[in-house]
Design a protein around this motif. Sequence first.
Motif, PDB file in Angstrom:
ATOM      1  N   SER A 157       0.689  -1.220  -0.243  1.00 46.43           N
ATOM      2  CA  SER A 157       0.056   0.139  -0.078  1.00 46.43           C
ATOM      3  C   SER A 157       0.922   1.414   0.074  1.00 46.43           C
ATOM      4  CB  SER A 157      -1.062   0.030   1.248  1.00 46.43           C
ATOM      5  OG  SER A 157      -1.716  -1.080   1.293  1.00 46.43           O
TER       6      SER A 157
ATOM      7  N   SER B  19       2.690   1.472  -3.619  1.00 48.11           N
ATOM      8  CA  SER B  19       1.394   1.980  -4.470  1.00 48.11           C
ATOM      9  C   SER B  19       1.085   3.478  -4.528  1.00 48.11           C
ATOM     10  CB  SER B  19       0.452   1.125  -4.389  1.00 48.11           C
ATOM     11  OG  SER B  19      -0.219   1.119  -3.332  1.00 48.11           O
TER      12      SER B  19
ATOM     13  N   ALA C 204      -3.997   3.930  -8.034  1.00 52.55           N
ATOM     14  CA  ALA C 204      -3.627   3.388  -6.834  1.00 52.55           C
ATOM     15  C   ALA C 204      -5.003   2.329  -6.730  1.00 52.55           C
ATOM     16  CB  ALA C 204      -3.732   4.322  -6.020  1.00 52.55           C
TER      17      ALA C 204
ATOM     18  N   PHE D 170      -4.341  -1.076  -8.726  1.00 53.91           N
ATOM     19  CA  PHE D 170      -3.463  -1.808  -8.252  1.00 53.91           C
ATOM     20  C   PHE D 170      -3.643  -2.497  -6.738  1.00 53.91           C
ATOM     21  CE2 PHE D 170       0.658  -2.807  -5.931  1.00 53.91           C
ATOM     22  CZ  PHE D 170       1.323  -3.412  -7.190  1.00 53.91           C
TER      23      PHE D 170
ATOM     24  N   ARG E 217      -3.756  -6.202  -5.366  1.00 53.77           N
ATOM     25  CA  ARG E 217      -3.305  -6.774  -4.469  1.00 53.77           C
ATOM     26  C   ARG E 217      -4.119  -7.478  -3.370  1.00 53.77           C
ATOM     27  NH1 ARG E 217       1.572  -9.142  -2.614  1.00 53.77           N
ATOM     28  NH2 ARG E 217       1.559  -8.580  -0.246  1.00 53.77           N
TER      29      ARG E 217
END
Length: 461
Positions: A390, A393, A431, A434, A438
């Motif tokens: 986190s 990113s 963001a 991505f 994840r």
Amino acid sequence: MQQTKTVSQKLKQFFGLFIPIFVTQTSLFAMQFFNTTMAGHISSQDLAGVAIGASIWTAISTGLAGILLAVTPTVSQYVGARKRSNVAPFIVQAVYLAITLGLIIIGLGAISIPFILDSMNLEVEVYDVAYKFLVMISIGVIPLFIYTVLRCFMDALGQTKITMMITLCSIPINLFFNYCLMFGNLGFPRLGGYGAAISSSLTYWCMLAISILVISKNPRFAVYKVFKKFLPFHFRTWKQILKIGIPIGFSIFFESSVFSAVTILMSQFDTNTIAAHQIANNFQALLYMTPYSIALALTISVGFEAGAKRFKEARTYSFIGIGAALIFAVLYITVIVIWNHSIVSIYTSDTNIKKVAEGFLLFAALFQLSDAIATPVQGALRGYKDVNISFISTLLAYWGIGLPLGYILANYTSTGASGYWIGLISGLACAAIFLLWRLFYLQRLHFDTIKGKNLYLKEQP
């Protein structure tokens, strides 16, 4: 927190966490909201000065206070794993760390604030308000950080209604101090915009005092005996907090500081543009309290289930949170589009500022969908104690994509100040994509864990 068996039970428990957290976060934000709106009714210089000061303060304070958010997933997993004896020593060390961070931020602020403000092309009146705001808000740094630890402790135990009531008390306290200090009522001096910083600092001290009293007297918390005895510094626990907290804090810092950077870069435009940007940014930040509160509720619920290694239940909670955030996002977009003019009128009666702010506010509407994905996903990942991705990113999305793109658009195209908003929207969208990937990847690993193929989460010490 209690173990749940059905989706309906999870929905009930999740919203039982979310609603008080939402009220709490909105109440905390209300101080910034009222500071801005009340400054706007003093003068455009006070509004712009508070905008600059609050933007710098928010970026730094939320970033460092974000380190302390490691308390929530750690305590949640301790409780889920039935390691309750670890809780009190952990909270005491977190308080020590909070005081240390507070002293660091005060020291760094004393050195850096003049240089930051000197680098901006500000009117003399705006500079004066911003500088005094930042000086006076330092009075409240340490109590705010300690309160953050205690609030995370109470929230991690599922007692979000209690923290809600404590924070609700802050609204009338802050409004009273604003009424007296900003406008010079009841015999107090008229301090204008920077009086809001003194009001906020005094309110932080009051919130801390109430929290200590509640934790000492309420049986739900008193059983942990947090304040019963003095404990020496235990730097291994600090390391444990920092290992999880630094990526969380830096992630929050890079997200919030990019908005502060945009506010600073906006100083190349006139005072009306700075004020209009702050209005849209402030209202957007108010709406952000919803996905952010959902994220905090996800950290608690996912952390509790992950600590007990019930990964299917943790996954269900993450879907509930993201779905709820998307529903709220659609609602907020509708509100902004329909009541654009009315929203701006809350902040200012200046016609020139209104016109610019209404345009910025439409960009704020576009933030809602990406926020509804990126923010809750980060909350779920924190519940799993998966925080480094986190952080990376967020850094790349905002500072590698959003801000550079915004700068190019604002300075080398006809979009002007709106270019910064376009850049931020683009970075946030990247963001969100991505981080969602994840989360799905991590949940697949946990699904394999359930099948006995691998063990992703290590036992906590």
